[in-house]
Motif scaffolding. Structure first.
Motif, mmCIF file in Angstrom:
data_model
loop_
_atom_site.group_PDB
_atom_site.id
_atom_site.type_symbol
_atom_site.label_atom_id
_atom_site.label_comp_id
_atom_site.label_asym_id
_atom_site.label_seq_id
_atom_site.Cartn_x
_atom_site.Cartn_y
_atom_site.Cartn_z
ATOM 1 N N HIS A 160 0.947 -1.321 0.039
ATOM 2 C CA HIS A 160 0.022 0.044 -0.087
ATOM 3 C C HIS A 160 0.936 1.255 0.150
ATOM 4 C CE1 HIS A 160 -3.364 2.653 1.029
ATOM 5 N NE2 HIS A 160 -2.715 3.079 2.030
ATOM 6 N N LEU A 161 1.906 1.156 0.814
ATOM 7 C CA LEU A 161 2.650 2.561 1.012
ATOM 8 C C LEU A 161 3.638 2.634 -0.297
ATOM 9 C CD1 LEU A 161 4.101 2.308 4.422
ATOM 10 C CD2 LEU A 161 2.616 3.983 3.672
ATOM 11 N N LEU A 162 4.286 1.554 -1.077
ATOM 12 C CA LEU A 162 4.741 1.592 -2.270
ATOM 13 C C LEU A 162 3.908 1.989 -3.471
ATOM 14 C CD1 LEU A 162 6.972 -1.592 -2.211
ATOM 15 C CD2 LEU A 162 7.787 0.832 -2.131
ATOM 16 N N ALA A 163 2.934 1.758 -3.498
ATOM 17 C CA ALA A 163 1.884 2.081 -4.516
ATOM 18 C C ALA A 163 1.442 3.737 -4.259
ATOM 19 C CB ALA A 163 0.471 1.283 -4.503
ATOM 20 N N ALA A 164 1.268 4.062 -3.109
ATOM 21 C CA ALA A 164 1.223 5.658 -2.685
ATOM 22 C C ALA A 164 2.375 6.274 -3.078
ATOM 23 C CB ALA A 164 0.940 5.690 -1.359
ATOM 24 N N HIS A 217 6.451 4.432 -13.876
ATOM 25 C CA HIS A 217 6.842 4.580 -12.508
ATOM 26 C C HIS A 217 5.334 4.477 -11.574
ATOM 27 C CE1 HIS A 217 8.641 5.081 -8.848
ATOM 28 N NE2 HIS A 217 7.995 6.410 -8.643
ATOM 29 N N ALA A 218 4.438 5.187 -12.160
ATOM 30 C CA ALA A 218 3.059 4.986 -11.406
ATOM 31 C C ALA A 218 2.322 3.645 -11.555
ATOM 32 C CB ALA A 218 2.212 5.991 -11.843
ATOM 33 N N ALA A 219 2.584 3.086 -12.921
ATOM 34 C CA ALA A 219 2.029 1.857 -13.167
ATOM 35 C C ALA A 219 2.619 0.620 -12.960
ATOM 36 C CB ALA A 219 1.597 1.924 -14.528
ATOM 37 N N THR A 220 4.041 0.684 -12.537
ATOM 38 C CA THR A 220 4.812 -0.463 -12.541
ATOM 39 C C THR A 220 5.319 -0.631 -11.136
ATOM 40 O OG1 THR A 220 5.535 -0.221 -14.620
ATOM 41 C CG2 THR A 220 7.006 -1.734 -13.512
ATOM 42 N N PRO A 221 4.856 -1.969 -10.558
ATOM 43 C CA PRO A 221 5.330 -1.939 -9.030
ATOM 44 C C PRO A 221 6.918 -2.153 -8.874
ATOM 45 C CG PRO A 221 3.455 -3.658 -9.567
ATOM 46 C CD PRO A 221 3.863 -2.772 -10.800
ATOM 47 N N MET A 222 7.273 -1.548 -7.817
ATOM 48 C CA MET A 222 8.874 -1.672 -7.631
ATOM 49 C C MET A 222 9.191 -2.951 -6.948
ATOM 50 S SD MET A 222 9.451 2.246 -6.377
ATOM 51 C CE MET A 222 7.898 2.431 -5.328
ATOM 52 N N ARG A 223 9.657 -4.086 -7.943
ATOM 53 C CA ARG A 223 9.787 -5.220 -7.272
ATOM 54 C C ARG A 223 11.326 -5.701 -7.936
ATOM 55 N NH1 ARG A 223 4.178 -7.351 -8.248
ATOM 56 N NH2 ARG A 223 3.103 -6.819 -6.490
#
Length: 93
Positions: free
Chosen positions: A9-13, A69-75
């Motif tokens: 949730h925080l990463l998406a925010a 960046h907004a659409a791609t999760p940071m994994r």
């Protein structure tokens, strides 16, 4: 909600640039800028075409990067993994 859910949730925010209620918006915005800066650096290390676009058309690259960046999760941890995600997106030139 689990800790893993909270982190997602925080990463998406962070990617959206919107502080969740109860968090300092200025501090959250600064954290988001730092995360984006590090992600641009990692992307450019792994993707020469993204780095070339950054230098040739900074404004266009910024627009594409912000959407990606907004659409791609940071994994991804390694630059090559970020490059693979960038190339797979519709934003790659």
């Amino acid at each position: 909600m689990s800790l893993a859910d909270d982190q997602l949730h925080l990463l998406a925010a962070l990617r959206r640039g919107a502080a969740p209620p109860g968090l300092d918006p200025d501090g959250f915005a600064l954290a988001g800028l730092l995360v984006a800066k590090l992600r641009v650096e990692r992307l450019c290390r792994g993707c020469p075409e993204a780095e070339a676009e950054l230098h040739q058309d900074p404004t266009g690259f910024r627009r594409k990067f912000d959407a990606w960046h907004a659409a791609t999760p940071m994994r991804s941890f390694f630059p090559s993994e970020e490059a693979r995600l960038w190339r797979a997106s519709t934003h790659c030139v």
